[in-house]
Motif scaffolding. Structure first.
Motif, PDB file in Angstrom:
ATOM      1  N   ILE A 158      39.238  43.489  52.042  1.00 44.28           N
ATOM      2  CA  ILE A 158      39.308  42.355  51.123  1.00 44.28           C
ATOM      3  C   ILE A 158      40.301  42.715  50.028  1.00 44.28           C
ATOM      4  O   ILE A 158      40.037  43.590  49.203  1.00 44.28           O
ATOM      5  N   PRO A 159      41.479  42.085  50.006  1.00 44.63           N
ATOM      6  CA  PRO A 159      42.527  42.464  49.059  1.00 44.63           C
ATOM      7  C   PRO A 159      42.286  41.912  47.661  1.00 44.63           C
ATOM      8  O   PRO A 159      41.542  40.939  47.476  1.00 44.63           O
ATOM      9  N   ASP A 160      42.929  42.529  46.681  1.00 43.74           N
ATOM     10  CA  ASP A 160      42.870  42.033  45.308  1.00 43.74           C
ATOM     11  C   ASP A 160      43.573  40.679  45.203  1.00 43.74           C
ATOM     12  O   ASP A 160      44.453  40.339  45.987  1.00 43.74           O
ATOM     13  N   GLY A 161      43.158  39.910  44.189  1.00 45.89           N
ATOM     14  CA  GLY A 161      43.831  38.653  43.893  1.00 45.89           C
ATOM     15  C   GLY A 161      43.575  37.544  44.882  1.00 45.89           C
ATOM     16  O   GLY A 161      44.367  36.610  44.998  1.00 45.89           O
ATOM     17  N   LYS A 162      42.450  37.631  45.600  1.00 41.47           N
ATOM     18  CA  LYS A 162      42.144  36.637  46.629  1.00 41.47           C
ATOM     19  C   LYS A 162      40.728  36.080  46.463  1.00 41.47           C
ATOM     20  O   LYS A 162      39.816  36.772  46.015  1.00 41.47           O
ATOM     21  N   ILE A 163      40.563  34.824  46.846  1.00 39.92           N
ATOM     22  CA  ILE A 163      39.233  34.274  47.116  1.00 39.92           C
ATOM     23  C   ILE A 163      39.017  34.414  48.613  1.00 39.92           C
ATOM     24  O   ILE A 163      39.770  33.863  49.415  1.00 39.92           O
ATOM     25  N   PHE A 164      38.005  35.182  48.969  1.00 37.34           N
ATOM     26  CA  PHE A 164      37.785  35.569  50.363  1.00 37.34           C
ATOM     27  C   PHE A 164      36.470  34.949  50.844  1.00 37.34           C
ATOM     28  O   PHE A 164      35.401  35.229  50.307  1.00 37.34           O
ATOM     29  N   GLY A 165      36.569  34.091  51.855  1.00 34.76           N
ATOM     30  CA  GLY A 165      35.389  33.427  52.399  1.00 34.76           C
ATOM     31  C   GLY A 165      34.805  34.193  53.569  1.00 34.76           C
ATOM     32  O   GLY A 165      35.544  34.702  54.419  1.00 34.76           O
ATOM     33  N   PHE A 166      33.475  34.254  53.627  1.00 41.66           N
ATOM     34  CA  PHE A 166      32.762  34.998  54.671  1.00 41.66           C
ATOM     35  C   PHE A 166      31.824  34.026  55.366  1.00 41.66           C
ATOM     36  O   PHE A 166      30.879  33.512  54.773  1.00 41.66           O
ATOM     37  N   VAL A 210      34.813  50.508  47.153  1.00 42.74           N
ATOM     38  CA  VAL A 210      34.935  49.403  46.207  1.00 42.74           C
ATOM     39  C   VAL A 210      35.880  49.847  45.093  1.00 42.74           C
ATOM     40  O   VAL A 210      35.524  50.694  44.271  1.00 42.74           O
ATOM     41  N   ASN A 211      37.086  49.307  45.081  1.00 36.33           N
ATOM     42  CA  ASN A 211      38.109  49.743  44.117  1.00 36.33           C
ATOM     43  C   ASN A 211      38.216  51.271  44.063  1.00 36.33           C
ATOM     44  O   ASN A 211      38.269  51.887  42.999  1.00 36.33           O
ATOM     45  N   GLY A 212      38.220  51.884  45.241  1.00 40.07           N
ATOM     46  CA  GLY A 212      38.389  53.323  45.355  1.00 40.07           C
ATOM     47  C   GLY A 212      37.130  54.141  45.184  1.00 40.07           C
ATOM     48  O   GLY A 212      37.158  55.368  45.322  1.00 40.07           O
ATOM     49  N   GLY A 247      24.305  35.410  34.175  1.00 40.97           N
ATOM     50  CA  GLY A 247      23.969  36.822  34.004  1.00 40.97           C
ATOM     51  C   GLY A 247      24.933  37.742  34.716  1.00 40.97           C
ATOM     52  O   GLY A 247      25.349  38.778  34.181  1.00 40.97           O
ATOM     53  N   VAL A 248      25.334  37.346  35.907  1.00 40.04           N
ATOM     54  CA  VAL A 248      26.253  38.163  36.708  1.00 40.04           C
ATOM     55  C   VAL A 248      27.609  38.320  36.019  1.00 40.04           C
ATOM     56  O   VAL A 248      28.248  39.374  36.105  1.00 40.04           O
ATOM     57  N   LEU A 249      28.040  37.292  35.312  1.00 40.28           N
ATOM     58  CA  LEU A 249      29.385  37.296  34.731  1.00 40.28           C
ATOM     59  C   LEU A 249      29.426  37.881  33.318  1.00 40.28           C
ATOM     60  O   LEU A 249      30.505  38.032  32.742  1.00 40.28           O
ATOM     61  N   LEU A 250      28.270  38.242  32.782  1.00 41.02           N
ATOM     62  CA  LEU A 250      28.216  38.724  31.395  1.00 41.02           C
ATOM     63  C   LEU A 250      29.057  39.968  31.156  1.00 41.02           C
ATOM     64  O   LEU A 250      29.670  40.113  30.101  1.00 41.02           O
ATOM     65  N   HIS A 251      29.059  40.897  32.109  1.00 38.89           N
ATOM     66  CA  HIS A 251      29.793  42.147  31.884  1.00 38.89           C
ATOM     67  C   HIS A 251      31.221  42.096  32.439  1.00 38.89           C
ATOM     68  O   HIS A 251      31.897  43.113  32.512  1.00 38.89           O
ATOM     69  N   ASP A 252      31.662  40.870  32.787  1.00 36.47           N
ATOM     70  CA  ASP A 252      33.040  40.641  33.241  1.00 36.47           C
ATOM     71  C   ASP A 252      33.431  41.593  34.367  1.00 36.47           C
ATOM     72  O   ASP A 252      34.416  42.331  34.267  1.00 36.47           O
ATOM     73  N   PRO A 253      32.689  41.566  35.476  1.00 36.93           N
ATOM     74  CA  PRO A 253      32.978  42.493  36.575  1.00 36.93           C
ATOM     75  C   PRO A 253      34.296  42.174  37.261  1.00 36.93           C
ATOM     76  O   PRO A 253      34.703  41.011  37.353  1.00 36.93           O
ATOM     77  N   ASP A 254      34.959  43.210  37.766  1.00 35.29           N
ATOM     78  CA  ASP A 254      36.223  43.018  38.477  1.00 35.29           C
ATOM     79  C   ASP A 254      36.019  42.295  39.805  1.00 35.29           C
ATOM     80  O   ASP A 254      36.880  41.532  40.251  1.00 35.29           O
ATOM     81  N   ILE A 255      34.885  42.569  40.455  1.00 40.69           N
ATOM     82  CA  ILE A 255      34.628  42.045  41.793  1.00 40.69           C
ATOM     83  C   ILE A 255      33.407  41.134  41.762  1.00 40.69           C
ATOM     84  O   ILE A 255      32.327  41.541  41.329  1.00 40.69           O
ATOM     85  N   ALA A 261      40.476  35.196  40.567  1.00 38.70           N
ATOM     86  CA  ALA A 261      41.407  35.690  41.590  1.00 38.70           C
ATOM     87  C   ALA A 261      42.837  35.718  41.057  1.00 38.70           C
ATOM     88  O   ALA A 261      43.602  36.641  41.360  1.00 38.70           O
ATOM     89  N   ASN A 262      43.191  34.740  40.243  1.00 35.80           N
ATOM     90  CA  ASN A 262      44.548  34.687  39.693  1.00 35.80           C
ATOM     91  C   ASN A 262      44.837  35.845  38.740  1.00 35.80           C
ATOM     92  O   ASN A 262      45.996  36.147  38.462  1.00 35.80           O
ATOM     93  N   LYS A 263      43.787  36.483  38.241  1.00 32.38           N
ATOM     94  CA  LYS A 263      43.955  37.666  37.392  1.00 32.38           C
ATOM     95  C   LYS A 263      44.166  38.933  38.224  1.00 32.38           C
ATOM     96  O   LYS A 263      44.252  40.033  37.683  1.00 32.38           O
ATOM     97  N   GLY A 264      44.218  38.776  39.552  1.00 31.87           N
ATOM     98  CA  GLY A 264      44.406  39.927  40.431  1.00 31.87           C
ATOM     99  C   GLY A 264      43.111  40.582  40.844  1.00 31.87           C
ATOM    100  O   GLY A 264      43.105  41.706  41.351  1.00 31.87           O
ATOM    101  N   LYS A 265      41.995  39.870  40.646  1.00 26.83           N
ATOM    102  CA  LYS A 265      40.683  40.426  40.979  1.00 26.83           C
ATOM    103  C   LYS A 265      40.124  39.746  42.227  1.00 26.83           C
ATOM    104  O   LYS A 265      40.766  38.875  42.817  1.00 26.83           O
TER     105      LYS A 265
END
Length: 240
Positions: A24-32, A60-62, A145-153, A179-183
């Motif tokens: 799953i590459p960076d900067g993408k919205i990836f559907g599963f 996960v990010n290395g 709640g999930v977005l509170l800590h501004d996770p990269d993924i 995704a546009n932020k490269g995440k």
């Protein structure tokens, strides 16, 4: 970037995920995508460290999810497919609890809580107990709640289920901005129309194995006789 390398998960009498590899590459919205029982939720729970990996590696990010679990988990925001959790807490108590878990500073959390809950239209309900919320409101408080800590993924399991049209639109806009932020935004869904509209790349899983990974143009070129995702999906999972 998220990498799943030859990942296998066995349950008694059943292999839920078999030798699965996925990037799953960076900067993408990836559907599963996949039918019920295909291995979607099992895969997601291994990606988020909820289920142990029997064989293989998830990076996960290395960071290795097996060897460096806590560090890997801290950069993930996970929305489960069920929102019936912490029902006895008030909305604001739940959000403060999540903020404590991720060490979000007080001044930051107050701003983020106000911003997110106003976006989703639940700010006025923060002093109410979660058990009084509708299904859609529970989904909104979990996403907040999930977005509170501004996770990269972001890893989202059926995130749009139960959301009203306005909140669904808001979340989709937020996914695109992230995704546009490269995440990374990785999400499972049964709503094929959303995948066609929103996803940069897609993977289809069936019987615990990846049937296809690529972008929409690749998939339609590979299956030229089909002109929409629904037909492609049915063809790829016809033995499901």
């Amino acid at each position: 970037m998220i990498e799943l390398i030859n990942v296998t998960k066995n349950y008694p009498g059943k292999t839920a995920v078999q030798d699965l590899s996925l990037t799953i590459p960076d900067g993408k919205i990836f559907g599963f995508l996949g039918p019920n029982g295909a291995g979607k939720s099992t895969t997601i729970k291994m990606m988020t460290g909820i289920l142990p990996i029997d064989e293989g590696t998830i990076m996960v990010n290395g960071k290795d999810m097996k060897k460096d679990t806590l560090s890997a988990k801290r950069i993930i925001g996970y929305v489960p497919d069920r929102s019936d959790i912490f029902l006895r807490l008030k909305g604001i108590e739940y959000l403060n609890f999540i903020a404590d878990v991720y060490d979000v500073p007080k001044e930051v959390r107050e701003t983020k809580i106000t911003e997110l809950t106003k976006k989703f239209g639940i700010y006025e309900a923060l002093d109410d107990h979660i058990q009084t919320y509708s299904h859609g409101m529970k989904q909104k408080i979990v996403v907040s709640g999930v977005l509170l800590h501004d996770p990269d993924i972001w890893i989202l399991d059926e995130p749009l289920t139960g959301l009203d049209p306005k909140s669904s639109y808001t979340l989709k806009e937020m996914m695109r901005e992230h995704a546009n932020k490269g995440k990374i935004v990785f999400f499972s869904t049964h709503v094929l129309e959303v995948v066609e509209q929103l996803c940069d790349e897609v993977a289809i899983i069936n019987h615990g194995q990846i049937q296809f990974q690529g972008n929409m143009a690749d998939m339609k070129q590979q299956y030229q006789e089909n002109d929409n995702l629904e037909r492609l999906f049915l063809e790829l999972t016809q033995n499901g």
